[in-house]
Design a protein around this motif. Structure first.
Motif, PDB file in Angstrom:
ATOM      1  N   MET A  39      45.763 -34.781  32.522  1.00 33.98           N
ATOM      2  CA  MET A  39      44.660 -34.018  33.067  1.00 33.98           C
ATOM      3  C   MET A  39      44.981 -32.530  32.968  1.00 33.98           C
ATOM      4  O   MET A  39      46.073 -32.102  33.310  1.00 33.98           O
ATOM      5  N   VAL A  40      44.043 -31.754  32.481  1.00 32.81           N
ATOM      6  CA  VAL A  40      44.201 -30.310  32.349  1.00 32.81           C
ATOM      7  C   VAL A  40      43.607 -29.648  33.592  1.00 32.81           C
ATOM      8  O   VAL A  40      42.457 -29.895  33.940  1.00 32.81           O
ATOM      9  N   ASN A  41      44.405 -28.812  34.223  1.00 30.58           N
ATOM     10  CA  ASN A  41      43.944 -28.120  35.416  1.00 30.58           C
ATOM     11  C   ASN A  41      44.068 -26.617  35.254  1.00 30.58           C
ATOM     12  O   ASN A  41      44.801 -26.128  34.384  1.00 30.58           O
ATOM     13  N   VAL A  42      43.365 -25.895  36.103  1.00 30.25           N
ATOM     14  CA  VAL A  42      43.455 -24.438  36.130  1.00 30.25           C
ATOM     15  C   VAL A  42      44.916 -24.057  36.348  1.00 30.25           C
ATOM     16  O   VAL A  42      45.618 -24.662  37.160  1.00 30.25           O
ATOM     17  N   GLY A  43      45.358 -23.074  35.572  1.00 26.44           N
ATOM     18  CA  GLY A  43      46.729 -22.611  35.673  1.00 26.44           C
ATOM     19  C   GLY A  43      47.646 -23.205  34.614  1.00 26.44           C
ATOM     20  O   GLY A  43      48.759 -22.728  34.420  1.00 26.44           O
ATOM     21  N   GLN A  44      47.178 -24.237  33.925  1.00 29.15           N
ATOM     22  CA  GLN A  44      47.979 -24.870  32.872  1.00 29.15           C
ATOM     23  C   GLN A  44      47.618 -24.295  31.509  1.00 29.15           C
ATOM     24  O   GLN A  44      46.523 -23.766  31.315  1.00 29.15           O
ATOM     25  N   LYS A  45      48.549 -24.430  30.577  1.00 35.79           N
ATOM     26  CA  LYS A  45      48.273 -24.043  29.191  1.00 35.79           C
ATOM     27  C   LYS A  45      47.189 -24.959  28.636  1.00 35.79           C
ATOM     28  O   LYS A  45      47.198 -26.162  28.884  1.00 35.79           O
ATOM     29  N   ALA A  46      46.273 -24.390  27.896  1.00 41.11           N
ATOM     30  CA  ALA A  46      45.226 -25.187  27.255  1.00 41.11           C
ATOM     31  C   ALA A  46      45.855 -25.996  26.125  1.00 41.11           C
ATOM     32  O   ALA A  46      46.610 -25.440  25.319  1.00 41.11           O
ATOM     33  N   PRO A  47      45.558 -27.283  26.054  1.00 45.38           N
ATOM     34  CA  PRO A  47      46.087 -28.072  24.946  1.00 45.38           C
ATOM     35  C   PRO A  47      45.592 -27.517  23.606  1.00 45.38           C
ATOM     36  O   PRO A  47      44.409 -27.209  23.457  1.00 45.38           O
ATOM     37  N   PRO A  48      46.493 -27.376  22.639  1.00 42.93           N
ATOM     38  CA  PRO A  48      46.083 -26.874  21.330  1.00 42.93           C
ATOM     39  C   PRO A  48      45.244 -27.913  20.600  1.00 42.93           C
ATOM     40  O   PRO A  48      45.313 -29.101  20.903  1.00 42.93           O
ATOM     41  N   PHE A  49      44.454 -27.454  19.659  1.00 41.26           N
ATOM     42  CA  PHE A  49      43.690 -28.381  18.829  1.00 41.26           C
ATOM     43  C   PHE A  49      43.410 -27.767  17.480  1.00 41.26           C
ATOM     44  O   PHE A  49      43.434 -26.549  17.317  1.00 41.26           O
ATOM     45  N   THR A  50      43.177 -28.637  16.520  1.00 42.36           N
ATOM     46  CA  THR A  50      42.671 -28.254  15.208  1.00 42.36           C
ATOM     47  C   THR A  50      41.595 -29.274  14.878  1.00 42.36           C
ATOM     48  O   THR A  50      41.867 -30.472  14.789  1.00 42.36           O
ATOM     49  N   LEU A  51      40.356 -28.792  14.748  1.00 39.18           N
ATOM     50  CA  LEU A  51      39.198 -29.657  14.548  1.00 39.18           C
ATOM     51  C   LEU A  51      38.336 -29.121  13.411  1.00 39.18           C
ATOM     52  O   LEU A  51      38.366 -27.929  13.105  1.00 39.18           O
ATOM     53  N   VAL A  52      37.528 -29.990  12.853  1.00 40.49           N
ATOM     54  CA  VAL A  52      36.677 -29.624  11.725  1.00 40.49           C
ATOM     55  C   VAL A  52      35.384 -28.956  12.214  1.00 40.49           C
ATOM     56  O   VAL A  52      34.790 -29.386  13.199  1.00 40.49           O
ATOM     57  N   ASP A  53      34.991 -27.875  11.499  1.00 38.18           N
ATOM     58  CA  ASP A  53      33.738 -27.212  11.846  1.00 38.18           C
ATOM     59  C   ASP A  53      32.610 -27.713  10.953  1.00 38.18           C
ATOM     60  O   ASP A  53      32.776 -28.660  10.182  1.00 38.18           O
ATOM     61  N   THR A  54      31.473 -27.074  11.053  1.00 36.74           N
ATOM     62  CA  THR A  54      30.281 -27.537  10.322  1.00 36.74           C
ATOM     63  C   THR A  54      30.357 -27.245   8.829  1.00 36.74           C
ATOM     64  O   THR A  54      29.531 -27.734   8.066  1.00 36.74           O
ATOM     65  N   GLU A  55      31.340 -26.451   8.422  1.00 37.32           N
ATOM     66  CA  GLU A  55      31.528 -26.143   6.992  1.00 37.32           C
ATOM     67  C   GLU A  55      32.740 -26.881   6.426  1.00 37.32           C
ATOM     68  O   GLU A  55      33.242 -26.526   5.356  1.00 37.32           O
ATOM     69  N   LEU A  56      33.229 -27.866   7.170  1.00 38.39           N
ATOM     70  CA  LEU A  56      34.382 -28.688   6.789  1.00 38.39           C
ATOM     71  C   LEU A  56      35.684 -27.886   6.741  1.00 38.39           C
ATOM     72  O   LEU A  56      36.623 -28.248   6.036  1.00 38.39           O
ATOM     73  N   LYS A  57      35.738 -26.809   7.517  1.00 39.80           N
ATOM     74  CA  LYS A  57      36.966 -26.025   7.643  1.00 39.80           C
ATOM     75  C   LYS A  57      37.654 -26.423   8.942  1.00 39.80           C
ATOM     76  O   LYS A  57      36.985 -26.677   9.949  1.00 39.80           O
ATOM     77  N   MET A  58      38.964 -26.455   8.894  1.00 37.94           N
ATOM     78  CA  MET A  58      39.725 -26.772  10.093  1.00 37.94           C
ATOM     79  C   MET A  58      39.858 -25.495  10.930  1.00 37.94           C
ATOM     80  O   MET A  58      40.234 -24.443  10.410  1.00 37.94           O
ATOM     81  N   ARG A  59      39.514 -25.613  12.191  1.00 37.20           N
ATOM     82  CA  ARG A  59      39.553 -24.469  13.123  1.00 37.20           C
ATOM     83  C   ARG A  59      40.475 -24.848  14.280  1.00 37.20           C
ATOM     84  O   ARG A  59      40.479 -25.986  14.739  1.00 37.20           O
ATOM     85  N   SER A  60      41.223 -23.868  14.761  1.00 39.16           N
ATOM     86  CA  SER A  60      42.164 -24.156  15.841  1.00 39.16           C
ATOM     87  C   SER A  60      41.985 -23.190  16.999  1.00 39.16           C
ATOM     88  O   SER A  60      41.449 -22.084  16.829  1.00 39.16           O
ATOM     89  N   LEU A  61      42.474 -23.607  18.136  1.00 41.93           N
ATOM     90  CA  LEU A  61      42.451 -22.734  19.308  1.00 41.93           C
ATOM     91  C   LEU A  61      43.329 -21.510  19.060  1.00 41.93           C
ATOM     92  O   LEU A  61      43.035 -20.419  19.553  1.00 41.93           O
ATOM     93  N   ASP A  62      44.375 -21.675  18.260  1.00 37.54           N
ATOM     94  CA  ASP A  62      45.271 -20.555  17.948  1.00 37.54           C
ATOM     95  C   ASP A  62      44.547 -19.366  17.316  1.00 37.54           C
ATOM     96  O   ASP A  62      44.987 -18.232  17.454  1.00 37.54           O
ATOM     97  N   GLU A  63      43.453 -19.627  16.608  1.00 34.45           N
ATOM     98  CA  GLU A  63      42.675 -18.542  15.998  1.00 34.45           C
ATOM     99  C   GLU A  63      42.183 -17.535  17.028  1.00 34.45           C
ATOM    100  O   GLU A  63      41.884 -16.390  16.697  1.00 34.45           O
ATOM    101  N   PHE A  64      42.059 -17.981  18.259  1.00 37.52           N
ATOM    102  CA  PHE A  64      41.451 -17.166  19.308  1.00 37.52           C
ATOM    103  C   PHE A  64      42.493 -16.608  20.283  1.00 37.52           C
ATOM    104  O   PHE A  64      42.133 -16.122  21.345  1.00 37.52           O
ATOM    105  N   LYS A  65      43.780 -16.700  19.894  1.00 36.97           N
ATOM    106  CA  LYS A  65      44.840 -16.147  20.744  1.00 36.97           C
ATOM    107  C   LYS A  65      44.544 -14.685  21.027  1.00 36.97           C
ATOM    108  O   LYS A  65      44.129 -13.936  20.152  1.00 36.97           O
ATOM    109  N   GLY A  66      44.755 -14.283  22.266  1.00 35.25           N
ATOM    110  CA  GLY A  66      44.499 -12.904  22.654  1.00 35.25           C
ATOM    111  C   GLY A  66      43.055 -12.653  23.032  1.00 35.25           C
ATOM    112  O   GLY A  66      42.680 -11.524  23.321  1.00 35.25           O
ATOM    113  N   LYS A  67      42.235 -13.715  23.018  1.00 31.58           N
ATOM    114  CA  LYS A  67      40.819 -13.596  23.385  1.00 31.58           C
ATOM    115  C   LYS A  67      40.483 -14.647  24.437  1.00 31.58           C
ATOM    116  O   LYS A  67      41.119 -15.680  24.515  1.00 31.58           O
TER     117      LYS A  67
END
Length: 155
Positions: free
Chosen positions: A1-29
């Motif tokens: 279970m993910v709770n407030v105060g914990q690190k967000a689990p990383p992910f890499t998932l496919v977007d609508t253009e068949l590109k793999m997108r990750s949470l890491d892309e948004f580091k610092g945001k």
């Protein structure tokens, strides 16, 4: 279970253009992760369109929206194009990320094996920490958009 105060689990998932997108892309945001039940369903359409319509304000607050469902990239693409969504819509067709965030809703509408994401919103800060969490067991219930906006304004 993910709770407030914990690190967000990383992910890499496919977007609508068949590109793999990750949470890491948004580091610092700041990121608003919106898990939704099913592309093109009425409540999900309203929710994603609300985030679309609030996009300018969310952007001004330094945040990005990412929609995630267990739909495949083709269903998500048709949905995103039809609704003119202006943020990434990612397909978690194996439900791994949905499970990592503990928002799996098994047997949607009592259909055995038809798993979906619970409608839920997580806000991840610039350091990758979950700072806001809202999860509903009721797929017809929408998040409190004003609460999300107010939270982003404070952070």
């Amino acid at each position: 279970m993910v709770n407030v105060g914990q690190k967000a689990p990383p992910f890499t998932l496919v977007d609508t253009e068949l590109k793999m997108r990750s949470l890491d892309e948004f580091k610092g945001k700041k990121v608003v992760l919106s898990f939704f039940v099913a592309a093109s369903s009425p409540v999900c359409t309203k929710e994603m369109c609300t985030f679309r319509d609030e996009w300018n304000e969310i952007s001004k607050l330094g945040a990005h929206v990412i929609g995630i469902s267990n739909d495949g990239p083709f269903a998500n693409k048709a949905f995103a194009e039809a609704q003119h969504l202006n943020f990434p819509v990612l397909g978690d067709y194996k439900s791994k990320t949905i499970r990592d965030y503990d928002v799996l809703m098994p047997d949607l509408l009592h259909v055995k094996g038809y798993d979906a994401a619970k409608r839920s919103v997580f806000i991840v800060d610039e350091a990758g920490t979950v700072v806001y969490k809202w999860v509903s067991d009721n797929p017809l219930l929408e998040p409190n958009y004003q609460e999300i906006m107010d939270f982003l304004k404070k952070k």
